[in-house]
Design a protein around this motif. Sequence first.
Motif, PDB file in Angstrom:
ATOM      1  N   VAL A  47      -6.883   2.733  -6.402  1.00  0.00           N
ATOM      2  CA  VAL A  47      -6.528   1.819  -5.312  1.00  0.00           C
ATOM      3  C   VAL A  47      -6.832   2.452  -3.960  1.00  0.00           C
ATOM      4  N   GLY A  48      -6.487   3.738  -3.800  1.00  0.00           N
ATOM      5  CA  GLY A  48      -6.775   4.411  -2.535  1.00  0.00           C
ATOM      6  C   GLY A  48      -8.263   4.487  -2.241  1.00  0.00           C
ATOM      7  N   ALA A  49      -9.049   4.846  -3.268  1.00  0.00           N
ATOM      8  CA  ALA A  49     -10.494   4.932  -3.072  1.00  0.00           C
ATOM      9  C   ALA A  49     -11.096   3.561  -2.771  1.00  0.00           C
ATOM     10  N   ARG A  50     -10.620   2.545  -3.497  1.00  0.00           N
ATOM     11  CA  ARG A  50     -11.120   1.184  -3.261  1.00  0.00           C
ATOM     12  C   ARG A  50     -10.743   0.689  -1.865  1.00  0.00           C
ATOM     13  N   LEU A  51      -9.566   1.059  -1.385  1.00  0.00           N
ATOM     14  CA  LEU A  51      -9.142   0.620  -0.060  1.00  0.00           C
ATOM     15  C   LEU A  51     -10.052   1.218   1.011  1.00  0.00           C
ATOM     16  N   ILE A  52     -10.328   2.500   0.912  1.00  0.00           N
ATOM     17  CA  ILE A  52     -11.224   3.141   1.876  1.00  0.00           C
ATOM     18  C   ILE A  52     -12.620   2.529   1.804  1.00  0.00           C
ATOM     19  N   TYR A  53     -13.107   2.337   0.578  1.00  0.00           N
ATOM     20  CA  TYR A  53     -14.432   1.747   0.396  1.00  0.00           C
ATOM     21  C   TYR A  53     -14.493   0.321   0.941  1.00  0.00           C
ATOM     22  N   SER A  54     -13.448  -0.471   0.682  1.00  0.00           N
ATOM     23  CA  SER A  54     -13.432  -1.862   1.132  1.00  0.00           C
ATOM     24  C   SER A  54     -13.405  -1.951   2.649  1.00  0.00           C
TER      25      SER A  54
ATOM     26  N   VAL B 202       0.833  -1.201   0.000  1.00  0.00           N
ATOM     27  CA  VAL B 202       0.000   0.000   0.000  1.00  0.00           C
ATOM     28  C   VAL B 202       0.870   1.255   0.000  1.00  0.00           C
ATOM     29  N   LEU B 203       1.915   1.273   0.838  1.00  0.00           N
ATOM     30  CA  LEU B 203       2.808   2.430   0.883  1.00  0.00           C
ATOM     31  C   LEU B 203       3.507   2.649  -0.454  1.00  0.00           C
ATOM     32  N   SER B 204       3.936   1.572  -1.100  1.00  0.00           N
ATOM     33  CA  SER B 204       4.629   1.703  -2.375  1.00  0.00           C
ATOM     34  C   SER B 204       3.693   2.216  -3.458  1.00  0.00           C
ATOM     35  N   ALA B 205       2.452   1.734  -3.443  1.00  0.00           N
ATOM     36  CA  ALA B 205       1.488   2.209  -4.437  1.00  0.00           C
ATOM     37  C   ALA B 205       1.216   3.698  -4.271  1.00  0.00           C
ATOM     38  N   PHE B 206       0.990   4.125  -3.031  1.00  0.00           N
ATOM     39  CA  PHE B 206       0.754   5.551  -2.791  1.00  0.00           C
ATOM     40  C   PHE B 206       2.002   6.382  -3.095  1.00  0.00           C
ATOM     41  N   SER B 207       3.178   5.849  -2.791  1.00  0.00           N
ATOM     42  CA  SER B 207       4.416   6.567  -3.077  1.00  0.00           C
ATOM     43  C   SER B 207       4.619   6.737  -4.573  1.00  0.00           C
ATOM     44  N   CYS B 208       4.217   5.736  -5.336  1.00  0.00           N
ATOM     45  CA  CYS B 208       4.299   5.848  -6.791  1.00  0.00           C
ATOM     46  C   CYS B 208       3.425   6.998  -7.281  1.00  0.00           C
ATOM     47  N   GLY B 209       2.205   7.092  -6.744  1.00  0.00           N
ATOM     48  CA  GLY B 209       1.317   8.180  -7.136  1.00  0.00           C
ATOM     49  C   GLY B 209       1.845   9.532  -6.724  1.00  0.00           C
ATOM     50  N   LEU B 210       2.418   9.619  -5.519  1.00  0.00           N
ATOM     51  CA  LEU B 210       2.980  10.894  -5.063  1.00  0.00           C
ATOM     52  C   LEU B 210       4.175  11.318  -5.912  1.00  0.00           C
TER      53      LEU B 210
ATOM     54  N   ILE C 122      -7.546  -8.784  11.694  1.00  0.00           N
ATOM     55  CA  ILE C 122      -6.476  -9.094  10.742  1.00  0.00           C
ATOM     56  C   ILE C 122      -7.063  -9.541   9.408  1.00  0.00           C
ATOM     57  N   LEU C 123      -8.047 -10.425   9.469  1.00  0.00           N
ATOM     58  CA  LEU C 123      -8.667 -10.913   8.236  1.00  0.00           C
ATOM     59  C   LEU C 123      -9.392  -9.790   7.501  1.00  0.00           C
ATOM     60  N   GLU C 124     -10.060  -8.922   8.241  1.00  0.00           N
ATOM     61  CA  GLU C 124     -10.756  -7.806   7.593  1.00  0.00           C
ATOM     62  C   GLU C 124      -9.768  -6.896   6.866  1.00  0.00           C
ATOM     63  N   ALA C 125      -8.623  -6.644   7.494  1.00  0.00           N
ATOM     64  CA  ALA C 125      -7.619  -5.785   6.856  1.00  0.00           C
ATOM     65  C   ALA C 125      -7.094  -6.419   5.577  1.00  0.00           C
ATOM     66  N   PHE C 126      -6.838  -7.716   5.594  1.00  0.00           N
ATOM     67  CA  PHE C 126      -6.338  -8.381   4.395  1.00  0.00           C
ATOM     68  C   PHE C 126      -7.407  -8.437   3.309  1.00  0.00           C
ATOM     69  N   ILE C 127      -8.660  -8.622   3.698  1.00  0.00           N
ATOM     70  CA  ILE C 127      -9.737  -8.616   2.700  1.00  0.00           C
ATOM     71  C   ILE C 127      -9.831  -7.252   2.037  1.00  0.00           C
TER      72      ILE C 127
ATOM     73  N   HIS D 257      -6.889  -6.841  -0.278  1.00  0.00           N
ATOM     74  CA  HIS D 257      -7.084  -7.744  -1.419  1.00  0.00           C
ATOM     75  C   HIS D 257      -8.080  -7.159  -2.416  1.00  0.00           C
ATOM     76  N   ASP D 258      -9.163  -6.577  -1.915  1.00  0.00           N
ATOM     77  CA  ASP D 258     -10.179  -6.010  -2.802  1.00  0.00           C
ATOM     78  C   ASP D 258      -9.741  -4.681  -3.410  1.00  0.00           C
ATOM     79  N   ALA D 259      -8.792  -3.994  -2.762  1.00  0.00           N
ATOM     80  CA  ALA D 259      -8.417  -2.662  -3.235  1.00  0.00           C
ATOM     81  C   ALA D 259      -7.650  -2.712  -4.545  1.00  0.00           C
ATOM     82  N   PHE D 260      -6.777  -3.698  -4.712  1.00  0.00           N
ATOM     83  CA  PHE D 260      -5.948  -3.758  -5.911  1.00  0.00           C
ATOM     84  C   PHE D 260      -6.709  -4.443  -7.045  1.00  0.00           C
ATOM     85  N   PRO D 261      -6.427  -4.057  -8.294  1.00  0.00           N
ATOM     86  CA  PRO D 261      -7.101  -4.690  -9.447  1.00  0.00           C
ATOM     87  C   PRO D 261      -6.828  -6.192  -9.501  1.00  0.00           C
TER      88      PRO D 261
END
Length: 315
Positions: free
Chosen positions: A98-105, A46-54, A197-202, A205-209
């Motif tokens: 990805v960020g929007a999907r993560l918040i939504y998920s 997640v950090l790497s994806a956001f860092s790429c966008g920044l 823990i499981l909720e965070a991984f779900i 998992h749902d956030a990325f394409p």
Amino acid sequence: MTAFVFGIVAVILVWPAPSWLASAQWPLRAPRAAMALWQSIALAAVLSAFSCGLSIASNMLTLDEQGRPVANPLEEVATLGIVRWTAYITVFLLTLFVGARLIYSVIRVSMRTRARRSAHRQLVDLLDRMDRSAPDSPLSARDVRMLEVDQPMAYCLPGLRQRVVLSEGTVARLTRDELEAVISHERAHLRARHDLILEAFIAVHDAFPRFVRSRSALGAVQLLVELLADDTAIRTSGRTHLGRALVACADSVAPSGAMAIGGPSTLARVKRLSDTRPTMLISTLAYTAAAAILVIPTLAVAIPWLNELHRLIST
């Protein structure tokens, strides 16, 4: 180059790394260290994806000496070229997605799961058939409920009002020691809040394409959660009683939002009970890898921004 590196790291941490880790056998021996490695991989992805966008956003803007944008991103087409500009925009929009999907998920999984658990908890309390006349019985605890079901069934309902749910079939099949192993296993889930823990991984998992995420990652984490609860039951009841209880409840099912003691991973968990090899070296290497995976991307993001903040403050 910075955006490219962060993008490659994010893709590796979302797809090949989880696929390799999910197929490895050593996590069965050191589930706690493996869980730490899984969590560091997810957070670093997640950090790497956001860092790429920044990084892309900073490349799309021309900054003055004080670090303030002085150009419109649309005007950078001539400077970057249409191909490079299009690639930047595409990756940046994907990062926002990805960020929007993560918040939504996170919100969706949390709300749905808690609603199901609340409704099921009320139903279990109404259908409870537990006889608490024997105060020294493990079944007389306030958080234990028994349902009039012949099929072996044992699961827990996390939350503020936690429940350990057993069926009459489970109670009839198991001895007292085996029942204590089952209850200890389910209470380990509740104390450690494995549901979070499981909720965070779900959510991750749902956030990325779908075309970049690993399909086996979530299943591997679910297995590790069960292994961690098994280890707690081993310390309280022993390997033999837990193994017999797992075999008796192998076909146990649970409603959505609950965690059952049985399931498709039962065979692997029973085989693991006979493995008593030391795990110190494996755990040390796993914790070291987890720290490196988490710290390196974080420092790579933090150091340039801290330098830029120091430059702006000093000017």
